[in-house]
Design a protein around this motif. Structure first.
Motif, PDB file in Angstrom:
ATOM      1  N   ASN A 281      49.124  40.949  34.404  1.00  0.00           N
ATOM      2  CA  ASN A 281      48.991  40.978  35.815  1.00  0.00           C
ATOM      3  C   ASN A 281      47.607  41.506  35.879  1.00  0.00           C
ATOM      4  O   ASN A 281      46.810  41.541  34.915  1.00  0.00           O
ATOM      5  CB  ASN A 281      49.926  41.885  36.340  1.00  0.00           C
ATOM      6  N   THR A 282      47.135  41.714  37.185  1.00  0.00           N
ATOM      7  CA  THR A 282      45.704  41.991  37.608  1.00  0.00           C
ATOM      8  C   THR A 282      45.524  43.735  37.314  1.00  0.00           C
ATOM      9  O   THR A 282      46.518  44.420  37.916  1.00  0.00           O
ATOM     10  CB  THR A 282      45.082  41.608  38.597  1.00  0.00           C
ATOM     11  N   GLY A 283      44.399  44.328  36.899  1.00  0.00           N
ATOM     12  CA  GLY A 283      44.323  45.652  36.894  1.00  0.00           C
ATOM     13  C   GLY A 283      44.083  46.325  38.134  1.00  0.00           C
ATOM     14  O   GLY A 283      44.017  45.837  39.098  1.00  0.00           O
ATOM     15  N   PRO A 284      43.962  47.654  37.984  1.00  0.00           N
ATOM     16  CA  PRO A 284      43.464  48.468  39.308  1.00  0.00           C
ATOM     17  C   PRO A 284      42.095  48.257  39.765  1.00  0.00           C
ATOM     18  O   PRO A 284      41.120  49.041  39.405  1.00  0.00           O
ATOM     19  CB  PRO A 284      43.732  49.942  38.874  1.00  0.00           C
ATOM     20  N   ILE A 285      41.802  47.121  40.625  1.00  0.00           N
ATOM     21  CA  ILE A 285      40.629  46.807  40.919  1.00  0.00           C
ATOM     22  C   ILE A 285      39.840  47.981  41.692  1.00  0.00           C
ATOM     23  O   ILE A 285      38.659  47.976  41.845  1.00  0.00           O
ATOM     24  CB  ILE A 285      40.610  45.545  41.749  1.00  0.00           C
ATOM     25  N   GLY A 286      40.739  48.743  42.414  1.00  0.00           N
ATOM     26  CA  GLY A 286      39.978  49.911  43.071  1.00  0.00           C
ATOM     27  C   GLY A 286      39.373  51.119  42.346  1.00  0.00           C
ATOM     28  O   GLY A 286      39.104  51.857  42.906  1.00  0.00           O
ATOM     29  N   CYS A 287      39.564  50.888  40.792  1.00  0.00           N
ATOM     30  CA  CYS A 287      39.023  51.953  40.148  1.00  0.00           C
ATOM     31  C   CYS A 287      37.915  51.566  39.236  1.00  0.00           C
ATOM     32  O   CYS A 287      37.227  52.093  38.441  1.00  0.00           O
ATOM     33  CB  CYS A 287      40.245  52.323  39.286  1.00  0.00           C
ATOM     34  N   LEU A 288      37.489  50.132  39.306  1.00  0.00           N
ATOM     35  CA  LEU A 288      36.273  49.881  38.999  1.00  0.00           C
ATOM     36  C   LEU A 288      35.092  50.367  39.586  1.00  0.00           C
ATOM     37  O   LEU A 288      34.959  50.420  40.603  1.00  0.00           O
ATOM     38  CB  LEU A 288      36.002  48.144  39.360  1.00  0.00           C
ATOM     39  N   PRO A 289      34.214  50.710  38.793  1.00  0.00           N
ATOM     40  CA  PRO A 289      33.094  51.684  39.116  1.00  0.00           C
ATOM     41  C   PRO A 289      32.096  50.827  40.402  1.00  0.00           C
ATOM     42  O   PRO A 289      31.742  51.407  41.254  1.00  0.00           O
ATOM     43  CB  PRO A 289      32.182  51.879  38.136  1.00  0.00           C
ATOM     44  N   ILE A 290      31.928  49.474  40.205  1.00  0.00           N
ATOM     45  CA  ILE A 290      31.117  48.823  41.031  1.00  0.00           C
ATOM     46  C   ILE A 290      31.898  48.610  42.515  1.00  0.00           C
ATOM     47  O   ILE A 290      31.316  48.683  43.410  1.00  0.00           O
ATOM     48  CB  ILE A 290      31.225  47.376  40.416  1.00  0.00           C
ATOM     49  N   MET A 291      33.340  48.834  42.549  1.00  0.00           N
ATOM     50  CA  MET A 291      34.141  48.610  43.889  1.00  0.00           C
ATOM     51  C   MET A 291      33.614  50.141  44.458  1.00  0.00           C
ATOM     52  O   MET A 291      33.611  50.061  45.673  1.00  0.00           O
ATOM     53  CB  MET A 291      35.421  48.171  43.602  1.00  0.00           C
TER      54      MET A 291
ATOM     55  N   ILE B 191      47.830  34.120  29.662  1.00  0.00           N
ATOM     56  CA  ILE B 191      47.010  33.831  30.966  1.00  0.00           C
ATOM     57  C   ILE B 191      46.625  35.313  31.464  1.00  0.00           C
ATOM     58  O   ILE B 191      47.322  35.881  31.781  1.00  0.00           O
ATOM     59  CB  ILE B 191      47.646  33.231  32.101  1.00  0.00           C
ATOM     60  N   ASP B 192      45.477  35.499  31.703  1.00  0.00           N
ATOM     61  CA  ASP B 192      44.639  36.894  31.954  1.00  0.00           C
ATOM     62  C   ASP B 192      43.850  36.407  33.489  1.00  0.00           C
ATOM     63  O   ASP B 192      42.407  36.515  32.956  1.00  0.00           O
ATOM     64  CB  ASP B 192      44.053  37.543  30.791  1.00  0.00           C
ATOM     65  N   SER B 193      44.285  36.273  34.402  1.00  0.00           N
ATOM     66  CA  SER B 193      43.477  35.866  35.417  1.00  0.00           C
ATOM     67  C   SER B 193      43.960  36.543  36.741  1.00  0.00           C
ATOM     68  O   SER B 193      45.280  36.896  36.924  1.00  0.00           O
ATOM     69  CB  SER B 193      43.341  34.420  35.350  1.00  0.00           C
ATOM     70  N   GLY B 194      43.118  36.489  37.741  1.00  0.00           N
ATOM     71  CA  GLY B 194      43.505  37.224  38.887  1.00  0.00           C
ATOM     72  C   GLY B 194      42.573  38.118  39.557  1.00  0.00           C
ATOM     73  O   GLY B 194      42.515  38.465  40.820  1.00  0.00           O
ATOM     74  N   GLN B 195      41.924  38.744  38.670  1.00  0.00           N
ATOM     75  CA  GLN B 195      41.094  39.868  39.227  1.00  0.00           C
ATOM     76  C   GLN B 195      39.871  39.497  40.151  1.00  0.00           C
ATOM     77  O   GLN B 195      39.707  39.998  41.180  1.00  0.00           O
ATOM     78  CB  GLN B 195      40.393  40.773  38.217  1.00  0.00           C
ATOM     79  N   ASN B 196      39.374  38.284  39.657  1.00  0.00           N
ATOM     80  CA  ASN B 196      38.156  37.650  40.467  1.00  0.00           C
ATOM     81  C   ASN B 196      38.511  37.165  41.758  1.00  0.00           C
ATOM     82  O   ASN B 196      37.947  37.182  42.736  1.00  0.00           O
ATOM     83  CB  ASN B 196      37.436  36.698  39.531  1.00  0.00           C
ATOM     84  N   ASP B 197      39.859  36.538  41.788  1.00  0.00           N
ATOM     85  CA  ASP B 197      40.423  36.098  43.180  1.00  0.00           C
ATOM     86  C   ASP B 197      40.365  37.482  44.334  1.00  0.00           C
ATOM     87  O   ASP B 197      40.117  36.921  45.149  1.00  0.00           O
ATOM     88  CB  ASP B 197      41.727  35.706  42.959  1.00  0.00           C
ATOM     89  N   LEU B 198      40.742  38.529  43.506  1.00  0.00           N
ATOM     90  CA  LEU B 198      40.714  39.573  44.792  1.00  0.00           C
ATOM     91  C   LEU B 198      38.930  40.154  44.940  1.00  0.00           C
ATOM     92  O   LEU B 198      38.765  40.400  46.198  1.00  0.00           O
ATOM     93  CB  LEU B 198      41.463  40.886  44.174  1.00  0.00           C
ATOM     94  N   TYR B 199      38.354  40.178  43.798  1.00  0.00           N
ATOM     95  CA  TYR B 199      37.062  40.642  43.911  1.00  0.00           C
ATOM     96  C   TYR B 199      36.105  39.990  44.824  1.00  0.00           C
ATOM     97  O   TYR B 199      35.516  40.460  45.684  1.00  0.00           O
ATOM     98  CB  TYR B 199      36.482  40.747  42.309  1.00  0.00           C
ATOM     99  N   TYR B 200      36.267  38.687  44.678  1.00  0.00           N
ATOM    100  CA  TYR B 200      35.430  37.802  45.547  1.00  0.00           C
ATOM    101  C   TYR B 200      36.129  37.704  46.896  1.00  0.00           C
ATOM    102  O   TYR B 200      35.094  37.960  47.935  1.00  0.00           O
ATOM    103  CB  TYR B 200      35.505  36.199  45.127  1.00  0.00           C
ATOM    104  N   ALA B 201      37.242  37.725  47.161  1.00  0.00           N
ATOM    105  CA  ALA B 201      37.992  37.709  48.661  1.00  0.00           C
ATOM    106  C   ALA B 201      37.558  39.110  49.387  1.00  0.00           C
ATOM    107  O   ALA B 201      37.111  38.865  50.606  1.00  0.00           O
ATOM    108  CB  ALA B 201      39.280  37.590  48.418  1.00  0.00           C
ATOM    109  N   LEU B 202      37.487  39.989  48.661  1.00  0.00           N
ATOM    110  CA  LEU B 202      37.160  41.334  49.307  1.00  0.00           C
ATOM    111  C   LEU B 202      35.601  41.549  49.631  1.00  0.00           C
ATOM    112  O   LEU B 202      35.313  42.265  50.646  1.00  0.00           O
ATOM    113  CB  LEU B 202      37.583  42.569  48.413  1.00  0.00           C
TER     114      LEU B 202
END
Length: 440
Positions: free
Chosen positions: A258-268, A209-220
């Motif tokens: 678990n989910t990766g460092p979403i704060g390091c995605l260039p788009i964010m 199971i590799d999920s969770g990044q989009n839950d944070l991405y969309y919510a933010l």
């Protein structure tokens, strides 16, 4: 005809008993007693030898099994980080340059080449997973991939994404049920044997199971960071229910990212330039990464709790965050460009909602230019990683050094099998103790 002397006649004195007769009878009794003792001793020794032989045979069989144990199949659930063709099959094919580096053609992956799930399959010496919804050229003999780009753990209707984790779970249940029906009805034998997993494979497979990044991405995009943090326990409870349901379906070995460092995605970083004090040494958004860490902490707590509830399952927590952040932190040392720069910018269709709006003749358009050497970049299209970055991360997590418990993916099948033999070993010790007491 010789006459038989009965015990009654002897006792009545009809036949005299002399001293010689007494000596002979005494000698016979001694001989018989010696023979009985010898036979009993041989039997006990034989039992002891058998017990030792059984013990040695069992230990040998366990070693041989551990040496050869492997997964017959992989079932994967997640988002675009592990989607190998669901999005392309359902919403339109991803065009080049997606897939250009390794496959040399569109591959259904949001990457220039292979994903982490592909490298896991390679390490386990298995073919790449076919997407469940892909009807052309798919082979599910060694598992299936239910991951879908844009997917989240929780349902989010406003994102226009339909294949959340719960939907993927239902697809798996239907897949498993229809295979059982096909075997029961005696369908095409060659097809069942060569293109579908065996019924017993479901309990021996690896479930990722590799999920969770989009839950944070969309919510933010719509909520404050405080609101997003408050909702994390609900998201984790949902993924816990998915794991429990898979367990009820027969799953016993789980590999949970678990989910990766979403704060390091260039788009964010581009869409939310960090304010003073909210940027780390790599330029990542600290507050966004803290949300990811909070998500991961709750996920680990849930997994620890599940381990006490389903003790015959092996649930491995994989710290993708640490692996990815380690790569970002060492980017220049490892020969990569600035980790906040992406190879391709911009590529239309970075978000599923935009992809559907930008279709032309059922093909998603790709706009913008890409770099000449994707292997120099960590980010492929400002959201997803390049094949080179995926390979680096995959090598780290597959070794088990970023896992709890620290088990390599190649050893997970053996580890669970070893756990399954623990009760047998306890019973064996008890039998040995009883035998030793008897002999004493």
């Amino acid at each position: 005809m010789p006459m038989r002397i009965t015990d009654a006649e002897e006792e009545e004195g009809l036949y005299p008993i002399n001293e010689k007769t007494i000596k002979i009878k005494g000698s016979l009794r001694i001989i018989i007693m010696v023979m009985i003792v010898g036979v009993v001793g041989l039997l006990l020794a034989h039992d002891s030898i058998n017990f030792a032989t059984l013990r040695e045979t069992k230990d040998l069989s366990i070693k041989q099994t551990n040496a050869g144990c492997q997964f017959p199949a992989i079932f994967n659930f997640g988002d675009s980080n592990s989607d190998t063709g669901t999005e392309s099959a359902a919403f339109g094919r991803l065009p080049l340059p997606f897939g250009q580096t390794f496959f040399g053609k569109p591959s259904g992956r949001r990457c220039d080449g292979r994903l982490i799930i592909d490298f896991i399959a390679e390490r386990l010496r298995m073919p790449y997973l076919s997407a469940y919804l892909d009807s052309i050229g798919s082979n599910f003999r060694h598992g299936s991939n239910f991951a879908s780009s844009g997917s989240s753990i929780m349902e989010m209707p406003c994102t226009n994404q339909l294949l959340d984790l719960g939907t993927q779970l239902r697809q798996f249940q239907q897949f498993k049920q229809r295979i059982a029906e096909s075997h029961h009805q005696g369908g095409n034998w060659l097809y069942l044997r060569n293109f579908l997993p065996r019924r017993q494979d479901f309990s021996k497979a690896l479930y990722i199971i590799d999920s969770g990044q989009n839950d944070l991405y969309y919510a933010l995009k719509w909520k404050t960071e405080k609101q997003v943090k408050a909702n994390i326990p609900n998201i984790i409870d949902h993924i816990g229910l998915v794991i429990e349901t898979l367990y009820q379906e027969g799953a016993r070995i789980f590999w949970i990212h678990n989910t990766g460092p979403i704060g390091c995605l260039p788009i964010m970083v581009k869409n939310n330039p960090p304010k003073h004090g909210n940027s780390d040494q790599n330029g990542c958004l600290v507050s966004y990464n803290e949300l990811a860490k909070d998500f991961n902490s709750h996920l680990l707590d849930k997994i620890i709790k599940l381990r006490t509830q389903i003790q015959d399952a092996l649930i491995i927590y994989v710290d993708i965050y640490s692996a990815k952040y380690s790569l970002i932190n060492q980017a220049k040392k490892l020969g990569f460009m600035d980790p906040l720069q992406s190879c391709c910018e911009p590529l239309k269709g970075g978000i599923l909602l935009n992809e559907i709006e930008n279709k032309r003749d059922n093909v998603i358009e790709s706009h913008g230019s890409c770099c000449s050497n994707p292997s120099e970049y960590i980010a492929w299209d400002s959201i997803h990683y390049t094949e080179a970055a995926n390979q680096w991360v995959a090598n780290f997590i597959m070794s088990g050094s970023f896992s709890d418990p620290p088990i390599a993916v190649t050893e997970a099948a053996c580890a669970n099998q070893t756990r399954g033999t623990q009760n047998l070993k306890v019973e064996e010790k008890q039998r040995n103790a009883r035998l030793g007491s008897f002999l004493n």
